[in-house]
Design an enzyme around this catalytic site. Structure first.
Site, PDB file in Angstrom:
ATOM      1  N   SER A 262       0.853  -1.249  -0.181  1.00  0.00           N
ATOM      2  CA  SER A 262      -0.487  -0.355   0.031  1.00  0.00           C
ATOM      3  C   SER A 262       0.877   1.220   0.214  1.00  0.00           C
ATOM      4  O   SER A 262       1.859   1.755  -0.733  1.00  0.00           O
ATOM      5  CB  SER A 262      -0.772   0.101   1.711  1.00  0.00           C
ATOM      6  OG  SER A 262      -1.845   0.182   1.007  1.00  0.00           O
ATOM      7  N   HIS A 403      -7.567  -5.532  -0.141  1.00  0.00           N
ATOM      8  CA  HIS A 403      -6.085  -4.942   0.628  1.00  0.00           C
ATOM      9  C   HIS A 403      -5.571  -5.630   1.599  1.00  0.00           C
ATOM     10  O   HIS A 403      -6.612  -5.152   2.654  1.00  0.00           O
ATOM     11  CB  HIS A 403      -6.577  -3.650   0.585  1.00  0.00           C
ATOM     12  CG  HIS A 403      -5.534  -2.571   0.571  1.00  0.00           C
ATOM     13  ND1 HIS A 403      -5.000  -2.003  -0.670  1.00  0.00           N
ATOM     14  CD2 HIS A 403      -5.442  -1.833   1.853  1.00  0.00           C
ATOM     15  CE1 HIS A 403      -3.922  -1.716  -0.086  1.00  0.00           C
ATOM     16  NE2 HIS A 403      -4.382  -0.915   0.954  1.00  0.00           N
TER      17      HIS A 403
END
Ligand code: GTR
Length: 422
Positions: A262, A403
């Site tokens: 990320s 995610h």
């Protein structure tokens, strides 16, 4: 009545353009037509045909564009850098690994900043290659190992991990172990080096603290417009970690693969692009400002990231809010800067905010630069099925799920690293 009608219309007119800039598009048919800059054509329209002209002409101009317009430049060089192994064991993780905790101290303008790097190295190997990556909530979260020192640095709160008052405690020890398949790495002959990113620069909109503040001239309060934001600082400190690793006799310095998830994947890509000592780079769900193409405006956009995190990029990057078409580069060129070194881009199916397709296409469009070096990238612009990795010098997978960093991700990274560096 008319008065209210006019007032209402005015409010709508004022609100509309603002709203439009913050609504994320998740509809492929609404992706705008865009011109992607050719990585093999210089800004002055010269064709790059050889790897040496890439290295001499194109690579430097791309680096300087990303420096001044995207991540920001590092404003100077260090006065001193020191390392101290403050803790270690030759029998960690049930006897599988060696553990080292290394204090890295940066000195600039008579100010210092220290961060702690945690290393696990396979016991059976004299000089091990390793994965180097930041963690989000402290070194002690990557494993239950009771000897991992808890950072005193500011942290984002995280209720599910019991992190309150921006303070890290015992409660979160081992809580992120699912994101770090350490035993699998060690069994494959790889080590892990990890650092808590908050020790470099706290992830908040405040330029008075962290690494930036060491480089200020008298009275300066924030970096200049073309200077580094948070990601630039995190990326730069990965290179300081590399300064240590390059001199550690227990580490194979030609096998340091920089990894990040990320926002930390964005930092890993930028570090890998600038510092050629990194043997390879892994971007896990790095999204906007990382692997994903900005000009697709799918999921998170430049305006959204700059508004939500106004301190991550250079001030100059804000010029491209809702004006991605004016960017002379796109993120495939950030990936291309890693060539010819191995690069792995990974996405998650439910992570639409990070634009999996944009991450894939970025790896595909970086491929011509890898070809210039005789390396194999992503052969087709057809996205592979989920959980069906393509593993060449440039690798890509999209896995099921959200995610995150999972066991599946690490299984792929380890398998690929072993193949690439054998
Ligand atoms: C999000 C941000 C993304 C990504 C993510 C993360 O809020 O919009 O760009 O960096 O955070 O780091 O988990």
């Amino acid at each position: 009545m008319l008065k209210y009608y006019l007032l209402f219309t005015c409010i709508i007119l004022v609100l509309q353009p603002m709203d439009a800039q913050f609504v994320a598009n998740y509809d492929e048919s609404k992706v705008p037509e865009f011109d992607l800059p050719d990585p093999l054509t210089t800004f002055s329209k010269k064709q790059i045909q050889t790897s040496s002209s890439w290295n001499e002409l194109r690579r430097p101009e791309l680096i300087s564009f990303f420096e001044s317009q995207v991540f920001g430049k590092v404003p100077g060089t260090l006065d001193a850098l020191t390392f101290e192994v403050i803790e270690g064991s030759n029998s960690a993780l049930g006897g599988l690994a060696k553990r080292r905790q290394v204090k890295v101290t940066i000195t600039k303008n008579s100010k210092t900043l220290s961060f702690l790097m945690l290393l696990y190295l396979p016991k059976k190997i004299d000089r091990a290659p390793l994965f180097l990556g930041y963690n989000f909530h402290g070194n002690h979260t990557v494993n239950k190992d009771p000897d991992i020192i808890i950072s005193k640095a500011w942290s984002l709160n995280n209720e599910s991990m019991g992190i309150n008052n921006h303070t890290l405690t015992e409660e979160s020890r081992g809580m992120r172990s699912s994101r770090w398949a350490i035993t699998k790495m060690i069994e494959a002959g790889y080590g892990l080096a990890t650092i808590y990113y908050g020790e470099i620069d706290p992830d908040k909109n405040d330029f008075t603290d962290g690494l930036h503040s060491l480089f200020y001239t008298e009275g300066q309060k924030r970096p200049a417009k073309d200077e580094w934001g948070g990601i630039g600082a995190w990326a730069w400190a990965l290179s300081r970690a590399m300064d240590y690793l390059a001199n550690d006799m227990e580490v194979d310095k030609s096998g340091v693969i920089v990894f990040g998830h990320s926002r930390l994947g964005k930092a890993a890509l930028w570090a890998g692009a600038m510092d050629e000592r990194f043997a390879g780079v892994i971007s896990n769900d790095s999204g906007c400002g990382g692997a994903a193409l900005s000009k697709r405006k799918f999921g998170e956009t430049v305006a959204q990231i700059n508004n939500n995190f106004p301190y991550w990029f250079s001030e100059n990057f804000k010029k491209y809010n809702n004006a991605e078409e004016n960017l002379a580069v796109d993120q495939h060129e950030l990936l291309a800067l890693i060539a010819p070194r191995p690069l792995y881009v990974a996405s998650a199916q439910e992570d639409e905010w990070a634009d999996p397709k944009g991450e894939f296409l970025s790896a595909y469009y970086a491929t011509p630069v890898y070809s210039l070096f005789g390396k194999t990238g992503i052969p087709s612009n057809e996205m592979p099925n989920v959980n069906s990795p393509i593993q060449n010098t440039v690798a890509y997978h999209i896995r099921t799920g959200k995610h995150d960093v999972t066991e599946y991700d690490w299984e792929q990274y380890i398998k690929w690293a072993v193949e690439q560096f054998d």
